[in-house]
Design a protein around this motif. Structure first.
Motif, PDB file in Angstrom:
ATOM      1  N   LEU A   1       0.822  -1.211   0.000  1.00 55.78           N
ATOM      2  CA  LEU A   1       0.000   0.000   0.000  1.00 55.78           C
ATOM      3  C   LEU A   1       0.853   1.257   0.000  1.00 55.78           C
ATOM      4  O   LEU A   1       0.627   2.182  -0.785  1.00 55.78           O
ATOM      5  N   MET A   2       1.868   1.291   0.884  1.00 58.09           N
ATOM      6  CA  MET A   2       2.706   2.485   0.986  1.00 58.09           C
ATOM      7  C   MET A   2       3.558   2.691  -0.264  1.00 58.09           C
ATOM      8  O   MET A   2       3.829   3.834  -0.658  1.00 58.09           O
ATOM      9  N   THR A   3       3.959   1.594  -0.895  1.00 55.18           N
ATOM     10  CA  THR A   3       4.723   1.727  -2.145  1.00 55.18           C
ATOM     11  C   THR A   3       3.874   2.383  -3.224  1.00 55.18           C
ATOM     12  O   THR A   3       4.342   3.244  -3.974  1.00 55.18           O
ATOM     13  N   TRP A   4       2.593   2.004  -3.310  1.00 58.97           N
ATOM     14  CA  TRP A   4       1.697   2.636  -4.273  1.00 58.97           C
ATOM     15  C   TRP A   4       1.462   4.107  -3.934  1.00 58.97           C
ATOM     16  O   TRP A   4       1.393   4.962  -4.815  1.00 58.97           O
ATOM     17  N   ILE A   5       1.335   4.408  -2.645  1.00 56.78           N
ATOM     18  CA  ILE A   5       1.130   5.800  -2.225  1.00 56.78           C
ATOM     19  C   ILE A   5       2.331   6.664  -2.606  1.00 56.78           C
ATOM     20  O   ILE A   5       2.197   7.832  -2.985  1.00 56.78           O
ATOM     21  N   VAL A   6       3.534   6.088  -2.514  1.00 61.32           N
ATOM     22  CA  VAL A   6       4.737   6.821  -2.909  1.00 61.32           C
ATOM     23  C   VAL A   6       4.859   6.906  -4.425  1.00 61.32           C
ATOM     24  O   VAL A   6       5.282   7.940  -4.973  1.00 61.32           O
TER      25      VAL A   6
ATOM     26  N   ILE B   1       2.416   6.708  -6.907  1.00 60.74           N
ATOM     27  CA  ILE B   1       1.373   7.428  -7.650  1.00 60.74           C
ATOM     28  C   ILE B   1       1.730   8.903  -7.906  1.00 60.74           C
ATOM     29  O   ILE B   1       1.526   9.398  -9.028  1.00 60.74           O
TER      30      ILE B   1
ATOM     31  N   SER C   1       8.950  11.424  -4.464  1.00 64.38           N
ATOM     32  CA  SER C   1       8.771   9.989  -4.700  1.00 64.38           C
ATOM     33  C   SER C   1       9.989   9.384  -5.391  1.00 64.38           C
ATOM     34  O   SER C   1      10.400   8.256  -5.087  1.00 64.38           O
TER      35      SER C   1
END
Length: 309
Positions: free
Chosen positions: A120-125, A127, A163
């Motif tokens: 989840l956090m990887t996607w948040i970073v 995007i 990011s």
């Protein structure tokens, strides 16, 4: 031995570079180097030229009439420039240190396989690298929601984390730091903070230098944050102040006819073109002097994960 010699000769055959190819590569590198160096020399030459010679003969590699008018004009703004220089140095140093701590800590956490929110956090970073929230939303958040307008933090916090830098740190930690090193420290009872500050950071100089250079360049060259969030001139960065001086010089020159005679003469003789180039030289010099000291670590950090042996 004979087979080994034949094998070495075979490798030498494939690794050999022809003289003509070597000459061609050298010429290409020389052309690329000149393409980087010549514009800087032209800018330096213009900054040392008189405004009259620029108007009459244009730009030259060698000044037709040497003059220090541009640098004298900038020096006349001495008090303001020194204050803005102090702001730029403070913002660059504090922002770089803060950005390195935030970026490396985020990258380290995302590189851990046992972190439950890793996906989840990887996607948040990731995007924000593809979709940007836009200028209006970021201005509203920084000014109204966080209350950063007209404060020194408006020049620091918006640029502290990106990011791209977080992904670089994550790749470095994931491909370079052995899992056994962290596991052995955990067995010895070390906390995650102790592991990060005492073990991870000391052996991560390449990525720290790379991120530090990105942040340092970003903070030092930034004038846009000042334009957006700063109204108090005491908080202007050096780049914002020099940009403001050049804008004011253009405005004065356009309205010279409506001013008094002496003031109009002062505006007419103001070194506008040369001053622009002098500003560029003053901004570039600190970065140019700092880069060689970090070049070794910078290259190592950029190539992290490219070859794994």
């Amino acid at each position: 031995m004979a087979k080994h010699a034949v094998y070495e000769n075979g490798l030498d055959k494939y690794n050999r570079v022809k003289k003509s190819t070597n000459v061609m590569f050298n010429l290409i590198f020389i052309i690329i180097s000149l393409a980087c160096v010549v514009p800087v020399l032209v800018v330096l030459s213009i900054s040392l030229s008189s405004e009259e010679s620029i108007r009459q003969t244009g730009y030259h590699m060698i000044p037709t009439a040497l003059s220090g008018e541009a640098y004298r004009y900038i020096a006349q703004q001495g008090t303001m420039i020194l204050k803005a220089l102090g702001v730029s140095v403070f913002v660059t140093v504090l922002g770089t240190v803060l950005g390195i701590l935030l970026t490396t800590s985020m990258g380290y956490v995302l590189s851990q396989k046992n972190y439950k929110l890793n996906g989840l956090m990887t996607w948040i970073v990731f995007i924000p690298m593809v979709f940007n929230g836009g200028l209006v939303s970021s201005y509203y958040i920084n000014s109204n929601l966080l209350g950063l307008k007209d404060t020194i933090w408006a020049l620091i916090l918006p640029l502290a984390v990106s990011s791209f830098n977080v992904i670089i740190c994550k790749t470095f930690f994931k491909s370079t730091i052995p899992d056994g090193l962290i596991e052995s420290a955990e067995i010895d009872g070390a906390s995650q903070l102790r592991i990060f500050f005492s073990i991870i950071l000391p052996i991560s100089l390449p990525v720290i230098a790379t991120i530090g250079l990105f942040l340092c360049f970003g903070y030092w060259n930034d004038w846009f944050q000042s334009m957006l969030y700063i109204e108090n001139q005491d908080l202007y960065s050096l780049q914002a102040l020099l940009n403001n001086l050049m804008s004011n010089a253009d405005a004065l020159a356009r309205n010279a006819s409506s001013m008094g005679v002496s003031y109009a003469m002062l505006v007419a003789t103001m070194p506008k073109e040369a001053a622009r180039m002098a500003v560029a030289i003053l901004i570039v010099l600190p970065v140019a002097f700092a880069y060689p000291f970090f070049q070794k670590y910078f290259i190592s950090g950029l190539t992290v994960g490219a070859v794994k042996g």
